[in-house]
Design a protein around this motif. Structure first.
Motif, mmCIF file in Angstrom:
data_model
loop_
_atom_site.group_PDB
_atom_site.id
_atom_site.type_symbol
_atom_site.label_atom_id
_atom_site.label_comp_id
_atom_site.label_asym_id
_atom_site.label_seq_id
_atom_site.Cartn_x
_atom_site.Cartn_y
_atom_site.Cartn_z
ATOM 1 N N PHE A 257 97.291 48.920 60.675
ATOM 2 C CA PHE A 257 96.056 49.036 61.456
ATOM 3 C C PHE A 257 94.987 49.805 60.689
ATOM 4 O O PHE A 257 93.803 49.741 61.032
ATOM 5 N N GLY A 258 95.399 50.524 59.676
ATOM 6 C CA GLY A 258 94.415 51.220 58.840
ATOM 7 C C GLY A 258 93.476 50.271 58.126
ATOM 8 O O GLY A 258 92.414 50.684 57.644
ATOM 9 N N ASN A 259 93.854 48.976 58.053
ATOM 10 C CA ASN A 259 92.987 47.970 57.422
ATOM 11 C C ASN A 259 91.863 47.506 58.337
ATOM 12 O O ASN A 259 90.928 46.837 57.879
ATOM 13 N N LEU A 260 91.952 47.836 59.617
ATOM 14 C CA LEU A 260 91.005 47.310 60.610
ATOM 15 C C LEU A 260 89.765 48.203 60.657
ATOM 16 O O LEU A 260 89.487 48.857 61.667
ATOM 17 N N ARG A 261 89.015 48.190 59.600
ATOM 18 C CA ARG A 261 87.886 49.117 59.462
ATOM 19 C C ARG A 261 86.708 48.754 60.366
ATOM 20 O O ARG A 261 85.807 49.568 60.559
ATOM 21 N N ASN A 262 86.698 47.517 60.911
ATOM 22 C CA ASN A 262 85.620 47.115 61.824
ATOM 23 C C ASN A 262 85.978 47.344 63.284
ATOM 24 O O ASN A 262 85.156 47.089 64.161
ATOM 25 N N MET A 263 87.187 47.813 63.541
ATOM 26 C CA MET A 263 87.637 47.984 64.919
ATOM 27 C C MET A 263 86.766 49.002 65.657
ATOM 28 O O MET A 263 86.516 50.102 65.177
ATOM 29 N N GLN A 264 86.319 48.592 66.854
ATOM 30 C CA GLN A 264 85.500 49.468 67.686
ATOM 31 C C GLN A 264 86.219 49.904 68.960
ATOM 32 O O GLN A 264 86.016 51.019 69.430
ATOM 33 N N TYR A 283 91.787 55.844 59.736
ATOM 34 C CA TYR A 283 90.988 55.043 58.811
ATOM 35 C C TYR A 283 90.018 54.113 59.548
ATOM 36 O O TYR A 283 89.064 53.624 58.941
ATOM 37 N N MET A 284 90.295 53.863 60.828
ATOM 38 C CA MET A 284 89.401 53.014 61.627
ATOM 39 C C MET A 284 88.186 53.844 62.029
ATOM 40 O O MET A 284 88.062 54.298 63.170
ATOM 41 N N ASP A 285 87.296 54.051 61.091
ATOM 42 C CA ASP A 285 86.216 55.015 61.301
ATOM 43 C C ASP A 285 85.041 54.469 62.096
ATOM 44 O O ASP A 285 84.037 55.167 62.265
ATOM 45 N N ASN A 286 85.158 53.220 62.613
ATOM 46 C CA ASN A 286 84.129 52.691 63.512
ATOM 47 C C ASN A 286 84.579 52.716 64.964
ATOM 48 O O ASN A 286 83.895 52.170 65.834
ATOM 49 N N LEU A 287 85.730 53.345 65.228
ATOM 50 C CA LEU A 287 86.259 53.366 66.589
ATOM 51 C C LEU A 287 85.308 54.084 67.550
ATOM 52 O O LEU A 287 84.854 55.198 67.297
ATOM 53 N N VAL A 288 85.055 53.402 68.663
ATOM 54 C CA VAL A 288 84.317 53.994 69.779
ATOM 55 C C VAL A 288 85.286 54.314 70.918
ATOM 56 O O VAL A 288 85.130 55.305 71.616
ATOM 57 N N VAL A 289 86.296 53.460 71.078
ATOM 58 C CA VAL A 289 87.305 53.643 72.127
ATOM 59 C C VAL A 289 88.691 53.619 71.493
ATOM 60 O O VAL A 289 89.029 52.679 70.776
ATOM 61 N N GLY A 308 84.512 59.135 61.606
ATOM 62 C CA GLY A 308 83.326 58.267 61.574
ATOM 63 C C GLY A 308 82.226 58.739 62.496
ATOM 64 O O GLY A 308 81.111 58.211 62.456
ATOM 65 N N GLY A 309 82.545 59.719 63.363
ATOM 66 C CA GLY A 309 81.535 60.290 64.248
ATOM 67 C C GLY A 309 81.059 59.351 65.340
ATOM 68 O O GLY A 309 79.966 59.528 65.872
ATOM 69 N N LYS A 310 81.905 58.351 65.715
ATOM 70 C CA LYS A 310 81.496 57.382 66.729
ATOM 71 C C LYS A 310 82.400 57.377 67.958
ATOM 72 O O LYS A 310 82.090 56.715 68.943
ATOM 73 N N LEU A 311 83.509 58.096 67.917
ATOM 74 C CA LEU A 311 84.507 58.045 68.977
ATOM 75 C C LEU A 311 83.963 58.661 70.266
ATOM 76 O O LEU A 311 83.636 59.839 70.315
ATOM 77 N N GLU A 312 83.893 57.835 71.322
ATOM 78 C CA GLU A 312 83.365 58.287 72.609
ATOM 79 C C GLU A 312 84.454 58.416 73.669
ATOM 80 O O GLU A 312 84.455 59.350 74.450
ATOM 81 N N ASN A 313 85.350 57.447 73.713
ATOM 82 C CA ASN A 313 86.405 57.428 74.726
ATOM 83 C C ASN A 313 87.747 57.602 74.021
ATOM 84 O O ASN A 313 88.184 56.723 73.270
ATOM 85 N N PHE A 314 88.396 58.740 74.255
ATOM 86 C CA PHE A 314 89.660 59.051 73.586
ATOM 87 C C PHE A 314 90.656 59.490 74.647
ATOM 88 O O PHE A 314 90.503 60.548 75.261
ATOM 89 N N THR A 315 91.686 58.672 74.900
ATOM 90 C CA THR A 315 92.650 58.985 75.944
ATOM 91 C C THR A 315 94.066 58.879 75.390
ATOM 92 O O THR A 315 94.481 57.815 74.936
ATOM 93 N N VAL A 316 94.803 60.013 75.426
ATOM 94 C CA VAL A 316 96.198 60.065 74.972
ATOM 95 C C VAL A 316 97.078 60.677 76.056
ATOM 96 O O VAL A 316 98.150 61.208 75.764
ATOM 97 N N ALA A 317 96.675 60.584 77.309
ATOM 98 C CA ALA A 317 97.379 61.217 78.418
ATOM 99 C C ALA A 317 98.795 60.675 78.577
ATOM 100 O O ALA A 317 99.089 59.521 78.241
ATOM 101 N N SER A 318 99.677 61.522 79.090
ATOM 102 C CA SER A 318 101.037 61.131 79.470
ATOM 103 C C SER A 318 101.811 60.530 78.304
ATOM 104 O O SER A 318 102.276 59.381 78.364
#
Length: 408
Positions: A257-264, A283-289, A308-318
């Motif tokens: 998944f580190g290859n998925l550099r366009n993943m948002q 490595y997915m530095d375009n992640l927003v969610v 990447g400074g774009k991450l807005e929604n980050f959920t790792v609960a439970s």
């Protein structure tokens, strides 16, 4: 010279007569279909009469050289079936959009076919495979049932396939996803979007999905898919949206998944995934969610998440995550919606988080944080919900305005 002019006039007259006849024949066929509607007095289709020119005055009809070329009657309040739709008369039809009506019954044929948000029932007809030039098939949000026909693998020009929100069941046939051209779904190399969410699909995700390298969006959410996430998905370098949530997938997140550099947007929540979260996710530095809650992930969160400074929604609960919050996350200025709750994170809460100017919601409850609530939270001007219940927090409550926080 006069004889030559007469010949040209005769040819033009024949062409004009042929086009006029063809247009009248098509109009008559469409009127016969209209006559089967339950609501024959539909106001939008009042223009459909033999006394008017179908190519000029009919609602939703667009012609080319006097022949019906496009038919768009979306959201027109039509109540009827497709049993009498005049496919065989509309020989030059290239585009049909009948979405958002009350159509029912089974399907037959076409090239760009939009039938989403209706009441279509029964199986997806295998005869769709006869539409060799079909590039856009949208059957989502209906009542279609049964399994996905193997013959869809013959649609080698297909770019868009939306089947979500139906009652499809059974496994995704292996014949659709492997094998030689043209019988393999894995050979649909032009496919841009594959949406099969909210059905009853079971079995594993075939590794040949990784052959569809033009894919930008994949949605398999709310199914009964099991087994590991194929590492071959890391080949889909154009992918921006992947939703595998609400299934029974197990094993780790592939390091590929580190290859998925366009993943948002990456949704993996509510599965049975486990192991540690690989550092390659950062490595997915375009992640927003990044949503991976309700799994069995363990270990520490990777460093450099949100680099990447774009991450807005980050959920790792439970999950079963431990250790301190990485500095890249504690200082993530793009955060808006964050869930760390119900893990075993540690650290001094007054030191673990910086200022998040866009933050709206954060849940830190049910962890092992200690220390005091910092006045820095008051600098998050848009924050409306701060949850820190069931930790080891002491000290005085800080001066925080317009925030609802839970400490019980």
């Amino acid at each position: 010279m006069a004889h030559e002019n007469d010949t040209i006039y005769y040819i033009c007259l024949v062409i004009l007569f042929t086009v006029t006849f063809a247009s009248t024949e098509e109009a008559t066929a469409l009127l016969k279909w209209k006559a089967t509607f339950q609501n024959k007095n539909n106001s939008l289709l009042a223009s459909w009469t033999l006394s008017t020119d179908a190519c000029r005055g009919w609602y939703g009809v667009i012609c080319f050289n006097g022949r019906t070329n496009r038919l768009k009657i979306t959201d027109a309040g039509v109540i009827g079936t497709l049993h009498d739709f005049p496919f065989s008369f509309l020989l030059f039809l290239e585009y049909v959009d009948l979405s958002m009506n009350q159509l029912s019954g089974d399907l037959t044929e076409l090239e760009s076919l939009h039938l989403y948000s209706n009441h279509l029932s029964g199986p997806i007809p295998s005869e769709l495979a006869n539409l060799k030039n079909l590039f856009d098939l949208e059957l989502c949000d209906n009542r279609l049932g049964g399994s996905i026909p193997i013959t869809l693998g013959d649609l080698t020009q297909l770019k868009i396939l939306y089947l979500y929100s139906n009652q499809l069941s059974g496994p995704i046939p292996s014949e659709l996803l492997s094998g030689s051209i043209p019988a393999s779904f894995g050979n649909l190399r032009n496919l841009h979007s594959l949406h099969l969410g909210d059905n009853k699909l079971s079995g594993s995700i075939p590794i040949t999905i990784g052959d569809l390298t033009e894919l930008k969006s994949v949605q398999f959410y709310l199914n009964q898919l099991s087994g590991p996430i194929p590492s071959e998905l890391g080949n889909l370098k154009k992918l921006t949206y992947l939703d595998l949530s609400d299934n029974q997938l197990s094993g780790p997140i592939p390091v590929s998944f580190g290859n998925l550099r366009n993943m948002q947007s990456l949704y993996l929540g509510t599965n049975k995934l486990s192991s540690s979260i690989p550092k390659e996710v950062a490595y997915m530095d375009n992640l927003v969610v990044l949503s991976i809650s309700y799994n069995g992930f363990s270990g520490h969160l990777p460093e450099r998440l949100c680099k990447g400074g774009k991450l807005e929604n980050f959920t790792v609960a439970s999950n079963k995550l431990t250790g301190p919050i990485p500095s890249s996350l504690s200082k993530c200025s793009s955060f808006k919606w964050v869930r760390f709750n119900n893990n075993s994170f540690i650290g001094n809460l007054s030191e673990a988080f910086g200022i998040h100017p866009e933050l709206l919601f954060i849940d830190l409850s049910d962890n092992d944080f200690h220390g005091e609530l910092s006045n820095n939270w008051g600098k998050c001007k848009d924050l409306i919900d701060l949850q820190v219940a069931r930790n080891n927090i002491g000290g005085r409550l800080p001066q925080i305005n317009q925030i609802f926080y839970v400490m019980k």
